[in-house]
Design a protein around this motif. Structure first.
Motif: not given
Length: 113
Positions: A61-65
């Motif tokens: 989640d911390s790197v999504k996008g």
């Protein structure tokens, strides 16, 4: 046997970009799910992104996008495009063949002004 060698790490300012590469030798990687992991000082190693043999991807989640994992089976390579880097992304990044004991030695990414 698979040998994995990471490259592309370095020092970058917050908001900057880096592209990590993982070169495999000794065996093909096309049948395997490949992953990028990272370990920050004093923290556990964590999964950043993984890519299945057919190309399906998952991200922390911390790197999504911000991060994109890709692979080139013909070149036996896996990549991690990292954009919008943050100081908390500072870590040693490792390439891994999932469900195996094959790991690279890592490449250091430092995000700092």
């Amino acid at each position: 046997q698979v040998q994995l060698v990471e490259s592309g790490g370095g020092l970058v300012q917050p908001g900057g970009s880096l592209r990590l590469s993982c070169a495999a030798s000794g065996s093909i990687i096309s049948p395997y799910t490949m992953g990028w992991y990272r370990q920050a000082p004093g923290k556990e190693r964590e999964l950043v992104a993984r890519i299945a043999s057919f190309g399906g991807t998952n991200y922390a989640d911390s790197v999504k996008g911000r991060f994109t994992i890709s692979r080139d089976n013909a070149k036996k390579a896996v990549y991690l495009e990292m954009n919008g880097l943050r100081p908390e992304d500072t870590a040693v990044y490792y390439c891994h063949v999932l469900n195996s004991n094959y790991w690279g030695k890592g490449t250091l990414v430092t995000v700092s002004s």
